[in-house]
Design an enzyme around this catalytic site. Structure first.
Site, PDB file in Angstrom:
ATOM      1  N   LYS A  22     -11.794   2.689  -4.570  1.00  0.00           N
ATOM      2  CA  LYS A  22     -10.881   1.547  -4.791  1.00  0.00           C
ATOM      3  C   LYS A  22     -11.111   0.456  -3.746  1.00  0.00           C
ATOM      4  O   LYS A  22     -11.275  -0.709  -4.087  1.00  0.00           O
ATOM      5  CB  LYS A  22      -9.433   2.024  -4.722  1.00  0.00           C
ATOM      6  CG  LYS A  22      -8.432   0.874  -4.707  1.00  0.00           C
ATOM      7  CD  LYS A  22      -7.002   1.346  -4.578  1.00  0.00           C
ATOM      8  CE  LYS A  22      -6.570   1.690  -3.185  1.00  0.00           C
ATOM      9  NZ  LYS A  22      -6.079   0.572  -2.366  1.00  0.00           N
ATOM     10  N   ASN A  23     -11.103   0.825  -2.472  1.00  0.00           N
ATOM     11  CA  ASN A  23     -11.173  -0.201  -1.429  1.00  0.00           C
ATOM     12  C   ASN A  23     -12.531  -0.893  -1.389  1.00  0.00           C
ATOM     13  O   ASN A  23     -12.626  -2.045  -0.962  1.00  0.00           O
ATOM     14  CB  ASN A  23     -10.829   0.394  -0.062  1.00  0.00           C
ATOM     15  CG  ASN A  23      -9.325   0.619   0.085  1.00  0.00           C
ATOM     16  OD1 ASN A  23      -8.549   0.237  -0.789  1.00  0.00           O
ATOM     17  ND2 ASN A  23      -8.925   1.257   1.176  1.00  0.00           N
ATOM     18  N   CYS A 123       4.305  -5.611   3.742  1.00  0.00           N
ATOM     19  CA  CYS A 123       4.143  -4.501   2.806  1.00  0.00           C
ATOM     20  C   CYS A 123       4.701  -3.264   3.464  1.00  0.00           C
ATOM     21  O   CYS A 123       5.057  -3.276   4.641  1.00  0.00           O
ATOM     22  CB  CYS A 123       2.689  -4.329   2.409  1.00  0.00           C
ATOM     23  SG  CYS A 123       1.778  -3.323   3.517  1.00  0.00           S
ATOM     24  N   ARG A 128       1.117  -6.237   8.653  1.00  0.00           N
ATOM     25  CA  ARG A 128      -0.198  -6.589   8.122  1.00  0.00           C
ATOM     26  C   ARG A 128      -0.450  -8.096   8.124  1.00  0.00           C
ATOM     27  O   ARG A 128      -0.530  -8.731   7.077  1.00  0.00           O
ATOM     28  CB  ARG A 128      -0.389  -5.978   6.738  1.00  0.00           C
ATOM     29  CG  ARG A 128      -0.289  -4.484   6.798  1.00  0.00           C
ATOM     30  CD  ARG A 128      -0.546  -3.824   5.492  1.00  0.00           C
ATOM     31  NE  ARG A 128      -1.953  -3.512   5.274  1.00  0.00           N
ATOM     32  CZ  ARG A 128      -2.381  -2.785   4.263  1.00  0.00           C
ATOM     33  NH1 ARG A 128      -1.544  -2.310   3.390  1.00  0.00           N
ATOM     34  NH2 ARG A 128      -3.660  -2.526   4.114  1.00  0.00           N
ATOM     35  N   ASP A 313      -5.860   6.186   6.217  1.00  0.00           N
ATOM     36  CA  ASP A 313      -5.553   6.509   4.812  1.00  0.00           C
ATOM     37  C   ASP A 313      -5.596   8.009   4.525  1.00  0.00           C
ATOM     38  O   ASP A 313      -5.284   8.429   3.406  1.00  0.00           O
ATOM     39  CB  ASP A 313      -6.523   5.777   3.877  1.00  0.00           C
ATOM     40  CG  ASP A 313      -6.201   4.292   3.764  1.00  0.00           C
ATOM     41  OD1 ASP A 313      -5.172   3.856   4.309  1.00  0.00           O
ATOM     42  OD2 ASP A 313      -6.992   3.569   3.123  1.00  0.00           O
ATOM     43  N   ARG A 405      -2.028   3.085  -8.565  1.00  0.00           N
ATOM     44  CA  ARG A 405      -2.814   2.024  -7.909  1.00  0.00           C
ATOM     45  C   ARG A 405      -4.089   2.595  -7.316  1.00  0.00           C
ATOM     46  O   ARG A 405      -5.059   1.863  -7.136  1.00  0.00           O
ATOM     47  CB  ARG A 405      -2.006   1.397  -6.760  1.00  0.00           C
ATOM     48  CG  ARG A 405      -0.975   0.395  -7.189  1.00  0.00           C
ATOM     49  CD  ARG A 405      -0.320  -0.194  -5.963  1.00  0.00           C
ATOM     50  NE  ARG A 405      -1.324  -0.445  -4.949  1.00  0.00           N
ATOM     51  CZ  ARG A 405      -1.182  -0.193  -3.650  1.00  0.00           C
ATOM     52  NH1 ARG A 405      -0.047   0.275  -3.195  1.00  0.00           N
ATOM     53  NH2 ARG A 405      -2.148  -0.437  -2.804  1.00  0.00           N
TER      54      ARG A 405
HETATM   55  C1  UD1 Z   1      -7.859  -1.804   4.729  1.00  0.00           C
HETATM   56  C2  UD1 Z   1      -7.655  -0.859   3.571  1.00  0.00           C
HETATM   57  C3  UD1 Z   1      -6.518   0.100   3.855  1.00  0.00           C
HETATM   58  C4  UD1 Z   1      -6.761   0.814   5.187  1.00  0.00           C
HETATM   59  C5  UD1 Z   1      -7.036  -0.182   6.305  1.00  0.00           C
HETATM   60  C6  UD1 Z   1      -7.433   0.470   7.617  1.00  0.00           C
HETATM   61  C7  UD1 Z   1      -8.326  -2.156   1.633  1.00  0.00           C
HETATM   62  C8  UD1 Z   1      -7.893  -2.858   0.387  1.00  0.00           C
HETATM   63  N1  UD1 Z   1      -7.350  -1.628   2.373  1.00  0.00           N
HETATM   64  O1  UD1 Z   1      -6.666  -2.575   4.861  1.00  0.00           O
HETATM   65  O2  UD1 Z   1      -6.435   1.039   2.799  1.00  0.00           O
HETATM   66  O3  UD1 Z   1      -5.614   1.575   5.510  1.00  0.00           O
HETATM   67  O4  UD1 Z   1      -8.116  -1.065   5.919  1.00  0.00           O
HETATM   68  O5  UD1 Z   1      -8.560   1.267   7.453  1.00  0.00           O
HETATM   69  O6  UD1 Z   1      -9.495  -2.038   1.907  1.00  0.00           O
HETATM   70  N2  UD1 Z   1      -4.709  -6.906  11.650  1.00  0.00           N
HETATM   71  C9  UD1 Z   1      -4.321  -8.009  12.372  1.00  0.00           C
HETATM   72  N3  UD1 Z   1      -4.663  -9.249  11.908  1.00  0.00           N
HETATM   73  C10 UD1 Z   1      -5.387  -9.433  10.758  1.00  0.00           C
HETATM   74  C11 UD1 Z   1      -5.788  -8.290  10.034  1.00  0.00           C
HETATM   75  C12 UD1 Z   1      -5.439  -7.035  10.510  1.00  0.00           C
HETATM   76  O7  UD1 Z   1      -3.668  -7.884  13.414  1.00  0.00           O
HETATM   77  O8  UD1 Z   1      -5.679 -10.583  10.404  1.00  0.00           O
HETATM   78  C13 UD1 Z   1      -4.348  -5.550  12.125  1.00  0.00           C
HETATM   79  C14 UD1 Z   1      -3.438  -4.805  11.136  1.00  0.00           C
HETATM   80  O9  UD1 Z   1      -2.086  -5.122  11.319  1.00  0.00           O
HETATM   81  C15 UD1 Z   1      -3.740  -3.365  11.480  1.00  0.00           C
HETATM   82  C16 UD1 Z   1      -5.230  -3.397  11.877  1.00  0.00           C
HETATM   83  O10 UD1 Z   1      -5.514  -4.760  12.165  1.00  0.00           O
HETATM   84  O11 UD1 Z   1      -2.994  -2.936  12.580  1.00  0.00           O
HETATM   85  C17 UD1 Z   1      -6.177  -2.899  10.821  1.00  0.00           C
HETATM   86  O12 UD1 Z   1      -5.920  -3.538   9.586  1.00  0.00           O
HETATM   87  P1  UD1 Z   1      -7.088  -3.868   8.546  1.00  0.00           P
HETATM   88  O13 UD1 Z   1      -8.298  -3.073   8.912  1.00  0.00           O
HETATM   89  O14 UD1 Z   1      -7.229  -5.332   8.433  1.00  0.00           O
HETATM   90  O15 UD1 Z   1      -6.481  -3.302   7.210  1.00  0.00           O
HETATM   91  P2  UD1 Z   1      -6.662  -3.898   5.745  1.00  0.00           P
HETATM   92  O16 UD1 Z   1      -7.976  -4.564   5.621  1.00  0.00           O
HETATM   93  O17 UD1 Z   1      -5.430  -4.635   5.363  1.00  0.00           O
END
Ligand code: UD1
Length: 427
Positions: A22-23, A123, A128, A313, A405
């Site tokens: 999915k991701n 969320c 996030r 995850d 999902r």
């Molecule tokens: C993706 C995955 C999700 C997984 C996560 C971590 C998808 C669709 N989702 O989510 O299933 O749990 O990676 O492996 O692929 N952060 C910031 N600023 C930003 C972006 C992130 O501070 O602009 C922080 C987040 O709050 C979190 C950390 O970085 O603490 C990691 O998040 P991130 O790797 O970005 O997760 P997603 O890409 O949303």
């Protein structure tokens, strides 16, 4: 609304086919925005999130065709064609349903010079933020404005030159957005402390198949030499390492023996390592992974971390498994701040878990008992299914839209290996 009814106690045995990730799919689909030629993705999982993302793509004028429907099989192939981008606006109504929609920002900006995307909002598993997505694009030369709940990104005349960005925190989504923008910049870009999850490697591989020039694939430092144009490609989505890991936990908690057909042991490294430490036998070959448990599980301490560390995850599913392990396990969640929402529900099923901040202490083994439960996110829901498979009596899991999902035909796959599980309409 549908619910799942699980009568626990059956030992799982047999083969479960693993779907496309999915991701990975959620970052491969927006790559179609980067070229006027057709991009065909094979092995896309049939999930609500994927349908939602395809629907979002039609908003920008992307056509999609599904060659040869084969309802009896898992997965499907989809061809996406963005000959002309007719709009570069992702409206709130579509974005709010799916956080991953933010991944259209980079490719839309790179292809058309501007993009307007609704902010995804909070969320269930934490705040996030998307600040790093925006800062990376700014480093490449984009101008970013925030107004009325929307992000508007604009490239300078002549397109973005590219640049260097050092991520203060490893972010999967921000790395993906940055990569999809950098490939069409006029110069060279460098991403430092980039995420190196297998899904990022999958994204890089598709981009390279489309004509992108990327160095350092699979490492935390990526160098992208921008190209003027990308072309179409046909690409097979990688197997879902989280789905496979979830079914490994399901088999293990029942003392079962299951083959995860199509799973890739290399991508699942830290999960398989954890399972071995918990006392599960793991073997793998080129085409899949076999797990076997004999009913005795050992406590084990776990800490989530960016890849190659243990995936956040997988935290909830492993926690369910550890409720049945002998001894005390300490689980630390380092990625998201609010990811223990399955704990109260597992406790209602008899688990002995204490949480303080981002640490959970699991004492086992306990006898789990069936209960009516529901969860507020995808992996938490799966942890309740796993617990239900080992619980005495009947477990009812509600709010199935979370599971739909992310798990393709969950109950069918579990039935294949002997679980007593059924989906019924609510009364
Ligand atoms: C993706 C995955 C999700 C997984 C996560 C971590 C998808 C669709 N989702 O989510 O299933 O749990 O990676 O492996 O692929 N952060 C910031 N600023 C930003 C972006 C992130 O501070 O602009 C922080 C987040 O709050 C979190 C950390 O970085 O603490 C990691 O998040 P991130 O790797 O970005 O997760 P997603 O890409 O949303």
């Amino acid at each position: 609304m549908d619910k799942l009814i699980i009568r626990g106690g059956n030992r799982l045995s047999g083969t479960i086919p693993i779907s496309g990730a999915k991701n990975a799919a959620l970052t491969l689909i927006p790559c179609a925005l980067l070229t006027e030629e057709a991009v065909t993705l094979r092995n896309l999982p049939r999930l609500a999130d994927i349908d939602g993302f395809q629907h979002l793509m039609t908003q920008f004028g992307v056509s999609h065709t599904i060659p040869g429907k084969r309802p009896e099989e898992f997965g499907r192939n989809v061809t996406l064609e963005a000959m002309r981008i007719t709009s570069s606006v992702a409206p709130y109504d579509l974005v709010r349903k799916m956080r991953a929609s933010i991944l259209v920002l980079g490719p839309l900006l790179a292809r058309t010079g501007e993009a307007t995307v609704s902010l995804p909002g909070g969320c269930a598993i934490g705040n996030r933020p998307i600040d790093l997505h925006l800062k990376a694009l700014e480093a490449f030369g984009a101008q970013i404005e925030l107004a009325q709940g929307y992000v508007r990104a604009m490239a300078p005349d002549g397109g973005m030159p590219g640049g260097e960005f050092d991520f203060p925190v490893v972010s999967v989504g921000a790395t993906e957005n940055a990569l999809m923008a950098a490939v069409l910049c006029s110069g060279t870009s460098r991403l430092i402390n980039a995420a190196r999850e297998p899904e990022i490697v999958d994204l890089c591989n598709l981009l390279v198949a489309m004509g992108a020039e990327i160095e350092g694939i699979g490492t935390s430092e990526l160098t992208i030499h921008g190209v003027r144009k990308l072309h179409g490609a046909t690409y097979r989505v990688m197997p879902d390492r989280i789905e496979a890991g979830s079914y490994a936990c399901a088999a293990a908690i029942t003392g079962g023996e299951v083959r995860l057909e199509g799973a890739d042991a290399h991508d699942m490294g830290s999960t398989l390592h954890a399972l071995r430490n918990i006392g599960v036998e793991v073997e793998s070959d080129k085409h899949g992974v076999n797990v076997a448990a004999n009913g005795t599980l050992k406590a084990h301490n776990l800490t989530t971390a960016p890849f190659p560390g243990l995936a956040t995850d997988m935290q909830a599913q492993l926690m369910s498994l550890l409720t049945r392990a002998e001894g005390t396990s300490v689980l630390k969640e380092t990625i998201f701040e609010n990811r223990f929402m399955h704990v109260p529900e597992l406790t209602r099923m008899g688990a002995n878990i204490e949480t303080t901040g981002r640490t959970a202490v699991v004492r086992g083994p306990v006898e789990l008992t069936g209960a009516e439960v529901m969860a507020t996110d995808l992996r938490a829901s799966m942890s309740l299914v796993i617990a239900g498979l080992a619980a005495q009596g009947e477990t009812t899991v509600r709010r199935l839209y979370h599971l739909d999902r992310g798990y393709e035909r969950l109950e069918e796959k579990l039935q294949l290996v002997g679980a007593d599980i059924e989906r019924v309409g609510d009364d």
